[in-house]
Design a protein around this motif. Structure first.
Motif, PDB file in Angstrom:
ATOM      1  N   PRO A 150      35.553  29.537  42.429  1.00 42.95           N
ATOM      2  CA  PRO A 150      34.832  30.535  41.618  1.00 42.95           C
ATOM      3  C   PRO A 150      34.212  31.569  42.524  1.00 42.95           C
ATOM      4  O   PRO A 150      33.648  31.255  43.576  1.00 42.95           O
ATOM      5  CB  PRO A 150      33.760  29.693  40.908  1.00 42.95           C
ATOM      6  CG  PRO A 150      33.527  28.544  41.832  1.00 42.95           C
ATOM      7  CD  PRO A 150      34.854  28.245  42.485  1.00 42.95           C
ATOM      8  N   SER A 151      34.326  32.827  42.136  1.00 38.64           N
ATOM      9  CA  SER A 151      33.791  33.893  42.966  1.00 38.64           C
ATOM     10  C   SER A 151      33.539  35.130  42.120  1.00 38.64           C
ATOM     11  O   SER A 151      34.380  35.513  41.310  1.00 38.64           O
ATOM     12  CB  SER A 151      34.778  34.243  44.087  1.00 38.64           C
ATOM     13  OG  SER A 151      34.461  35.463  44.690  1.00 38.64           O
ATOM     14  N   SER A 152      32.390  35.751  42.349  1.00 40.58           N
ATOM     15  CA  SER A 152      32.115  37.006  41.651  1.00 40.58           C
ATOM     16  C   SER A 152      33.051  38.101  42.109  1.00 40.58           C
ATOM     17  O   SER A 152      33.355  39.032  41.366  1.00 40.58           O
ATOM     18  CB  SER A 152      30.657  37.426  41.904  1.00 40.58           C
ATOM     19  OG  SER A 152      29.775  36.500  41.321  1.00 40.58           O
ATOM     20  N   LYS A 154      36.166  37.941  42.589  1.00 41.77           N
ATOM     21  CA  LYS A 154      37.446  37.859  41.890  1.00 41.77           C
ATOM     22  C   LYS A 154      37.524  38.848  40.727  1.00 41.77           C
ATOM     23  O   LYS A 154      38.569  39.455  40.475  1.00 41.77           O
ATOM     24  CB  LYS A 154      37.652  36.428  41.381  1.00 41.77           C
ATOM     25  CG  LYS A 154      39.015  36.164  40.782  1.00 41.77           C
ATOM     26  CD  LYS A 154      39.132  34.706  40.335  1.00 41.77           C
ATOM     27  CE  LYS A 154      38.946  33.761  41.488  1.00 41.77           C
ATOM     28  NZ  LYS A 154      39.132  32.345  41.094  1.00 41.77           N
ATOM     29  N   THR A 209      34.536  25.295  48.574  1.00 48.29           N
ATOM     30  CA  THR A 209      33.322  25.717  47.861  1.00 48.29           C
ATOM     31  C   THR A 209      32.052  25.107  48.471  1.00 48.29           C
ATOM     32  O   THR A 209      30.967  25.652  48.269  1.00 48.29           O
ATOM     33  CB  THR A 209      33.394  25.353  46.373  1.00 48.29           C
ATOM     34  OG1 THR A 209      33.616  23.948  46.248  1.00 48.29           O
ATOM     35  CG2 THR A 209      34.531  26.111  45.686  1.00 48.29           C
ATOM     36  N   ASN A 487      31.824  41.859  37.258  1.00 37.34           N
ATOM     37  CA  ASN A 487      31.449  40.454  37.201  1.00 37.34           C
ATOM     38  C   ASN A 487      30.276  40.215  36.263  1.00 37.34           C
ATOM     39  O   ASN A 487      30.035  39.096  35.825  1.00 37.34           O
ATOM     40  CB  ASN A 487      31.138  39.920  38.601  1.00 37.34           C
ATOM     41  CG  ASN A 487      30.034  40.690  39.294  1.00 37.34           C
ATOM     42  OD1 ASN A 487      29.773  41.848  38.995  1.00 37.34           O
ATOM     43  ND2 ASN A 487      29.379  40.049  40.235  1.00 37.34           N
ATOM     44  N   HIS A 494      31.689  36.167  36.033  1.00 32.61           N
ATOM     45  CA  HIS A 494      30.905  35.041  36.523  1.00 32.61           C
ATOM     46  C   HIS A 494      29.402  35.294  36.370  1.00 32.61           C
ATOM     47  O   HIS A 494      28.619  34.349  36.279  1.00 32.61           O
ATOM     48  CB  HIS A 494      31.259  34.802  38.001  1.00 32.61           C
ATOM     49  CG  HIS A 494      30.825  33.489  38.539  1.00 32.61           C
ATOM     50  ND1 HIS A 494      31.233  32.291  37.985  1.00 32.61           N
ATOM     51  CD2 HIS A 494      30.011  33.167  39.582  1.00 32.61           C
ATOM     52  CE1 HIS A 494      30.692  31.293  38.659  1.00 32.61           C
ATOM     53  NE2 HIS A 494      29.950  31.786  39.628  1.00 32.61           N
ATOM     54  N   ASN A 501      31.753  33.538  31.983  1.00 29.50           N
ATOM     55  CA  ASN A 501      33.050  32.854  32.084  1.00 29.50           C
ATOM     56  C   ASN A 501      33.718  32.584  30.733  1.00 29.50           C
ATOM     57  O   ASN A 501      34.303  31.526  30.508  1.00 29.50           O
ATOM     58  CB  ASN A 501      32.891  31.522  32.846  1.00 29.50           C
ATOM     59  CG  ASN A 501      32.286  31.703  34.218  1.00 29.50           C
ATOM     60  OD1 ASN A 501      32.697  32.577  34.966  1.00 29.50           O
ATOM     61  ND2 ASN A 501      31.291  30.895  34.542  1.00 29.50           N
TER      62      ASN A 501
END
Length: 582
Positions: A150-152, A154, A209, A487, A494, A501
């Protein structure tokens, strides 16, 4: 392919979302003696040749939650590790245009859909190994686009829900193929590049992570930035030393950064940070409006300058939890998901009173996610407003079925008392003051607010991990282009604060915001692009998923021994060129 100084790139100057804040430089001695907040014309600033030496003393507002730049979601982490990493590009904080970083140049095809980046051959990791195309391809394809990470970041690396195609051409050349040309591409590829030879094994064994947590020895953190972290003591301090492999030099060949060492004390309490600044233990301090009566009279004696950087892009707001997965009562979710409920709270928010009391008048009332710093989008007459009106607020609550009880509080149709817990981070006087003002005003219309302040990292965990919260006062840093706020604003984001999400938009208005942002990403006409974003922020203003309160002016006090100081609301321009003159 064409040279990067092409017609397309020149057009980008007009397309990029330019909102120019006040840029400030050290004033003349006469101005300093006035003991006033200083604003100076940016045209007069130019970087001068400095000298090496000294230790920069600064403060950090809290401990990092992680040393992993991909997993960092809060400023306490990014403030600690920001100087350790570089992207392919970076933004020139004077012009707000992209410029080379790890990539020394780039070129693109006529359509703007194929870009080639040529890496610096003198760029090395902290361990001395060269930065290569393999690192770039690994960072994008195996980390940023990895569904298990998970990543902002992305959210910023898709165009119309399609990935960039990233491939190696040779050791120092990388090619990006994008679905459509879009304005902020060169800024989008400013994300940190990470070392394949260090992190590949953690990606493969699916432990990335948790890699580079705050207990990681600093020597194991491998980046390319101007400084490397050499010591970190939780709750006490961080020590940085100049990266011996950093490539940049000034025009006479001296190493950059000029300052070889930074010592940053970790001080969560702003009052303590102020005391440390005035005593000379730290060299610069973010001044709160409430500090001005104490700070300004001491400017001459303590030899520092207070700069007003103007309206910030940062926003402060109240947000209610609308996440169906949250461990809160379903009847409260029903309240929070009602637009008129949120609008009622907005009408009950005394923005001007808050600005005068909490910010000493040095802030701007806002009703959506656009501040006066956003010059191209800010329009006082375009977005809905919710002037302070307790009568209107209560009428809206009665309209959606709340009734007043004998105790003076409101109750919903099922008999539940209208009460909720409002949290913010402890140690922030402005937010604590705002919380108490809101608590008192909401009580006047029959709402019982349990206001609490908690540790910032605990607050972030509740917001982003277990969703165990009802309402929060918090802020977000702004972005130079709304695209980089995807984001937050996309329903799948996220940091989509009220319900992150989402697999598909939970409301029609969120779906429309998604559509407008996706369309704006590929719109190259600046006026059309601005209008798309304005429409999206107008919807946010109407729906009030975040009840925006104020955008403060940013004030900064800097010791006059620091030279080449050019602070902006986005950061310090050419901070590596700051030097110490005792």
């Amino acid at each position: 392919m064409k040279d990067n100084i092409s017609a397309f790139f020149k057009a980008l100057f007009l397309i990029i979302f330019l909102f120019i804040p006040f840029y400030l430089i050290a004033p003349s001695d006469t101005e300093k003696e006035k003991g006033k907040v200083v604003k100076v014309n940016p045209e007069s600033f130019s970087v001068e040749i400095g000298k090496e030496g000294g230790v920069l003393k600064r403060a950090l507002g809290g401990d990092a939650k992680t040393f992993n730049p991909v997993m960092a979601q809060e400023t306490t982490s990014t403030a600690v590790i920001g100087v350790l990493f570089n992207g392919l590009t970076k933004t020139n904080l004077k012009t707000l245009l992209p410029e080379p970083d790890l990539a020394e140049k780039w070129e693109r095809n006529k359509e703007g859909t194929v870009w080639r980046f040529y890496l610096r051959k003198d760029a090395k990791w902290f361990d001395g190994k060269p930065v290569t195309a393999d690192d770039v391809v690994f960072t994008y394809n195996e980390i940023y686009y990895n569904p298990d990470i998970p990543s902002s970041v992305k959210d910023m690396l898709y165009i119309e829900r399609k990935k960039f195609k990233v491939r190696k051409i040779d050791k120092y050349t990388v090619e990006f193929v994008i679905p459509k040309p879009f304005a902020p591409f060169l800024q989008a590829v400013g994300q940190p590049i990470l070392p394949k030879h260090i992190l590949k094994k953690y990606v493969d064994n699916k432990t990335f992570t948790s890699t580079w947590g705050i207990n990681t020895p600093p020597e194991q953190l491998i980046g390319t930035g101007p400084y490397r972290l050499v010591e970190y003591v939780i709750g006490q301090y961080a020590v940085y030393e100049r990266n011996p492999y950093y490539w940049e030099k000034d025009r006479i060949g001296q190493k950059i950064p000029y300052i070889p060492k930074i010592k940053a004390q970790i001080i969560g309490d702003p009052d303590v940070r102020l005391i440390k600044f005035l005593s000379g233990e730290i060299d610069y301090y973010g001044v709160r409006p409430s500090d001005l009566p104490e700070v300004l009279p001491k400017a001459k004696e303590k030899d520092f300058t207070v700069y007003n950087l103007g309206a910030t892009p940062s926003t402060l707001f109240v947000v209610f939890n609308q996440n169906p997965k949250a461990p809160i009562p379903k009847y409260k979710l029903k309240w929070f998901r009602n637009k008129k409920f949120r609008q009622a709270i907005s009408y009950a928010t005394d923005r001007m009173g808050i600005i005068n009391i909490a910010y000493n008048g040095l802030a701007y009332p806002i009703y959506t996610a656009v501040t006066p710093a956003n010059r191209r989008l800010f329009d006082e007459n375009y977005y809905p407003k919710y002037p302070f009106n307790l009568k209107k607020a209560k009428e809206l609550l009665l309209e959606i079925g709340f009734k007043e009880g004998k105790d003076g509080f409101l109750y919903d149709s099922e008999g539940h008392k209208l009460q909720f817990t409002l949290i913010t981070n402890s140690g922030n006087k402005e937010r604590e003051t705002i919380g108490n003002i809101l608590k008192d005003d909401l009580k006047r219309i029959g709402i019982d607010v349990n206001f609490q302040s908690i540790d910032f990292n605990n607050l972030v965990s509740r917001l982003m991990s277990n969703y165990d919260w009802e309402a929060v006062i918090i802020g977000l840093t702004g972005s130079m282009d709304p695209y980089f706020g995807q984001n937050v604003w996309l329903s799948s984001g996220h940091l989509h604060m009220w319900y992150p999400n989402q697999k598909k938009p939970s409301t029609k208005w969120e779906a429309e915001i998604d559509r407008l942002f996706q369309k704006a990403a590929v719109e190259l006409d600046p006026e059309k692009r601005d209008l798309l974003y304005k429409k999206a922020f107008k919807i946010i203003g109407e729906e009030q998923p975040m009840i925006f309160i104020a955008a403060p002016e940013e004030l900064l006090a800097v010791k006059n021994k620091l030279k080449n100081v050019f602070p902006t609301v986005w950061g310090w321009y050419k901070s590596e060129y700051v030097y110490i003159s005792e």
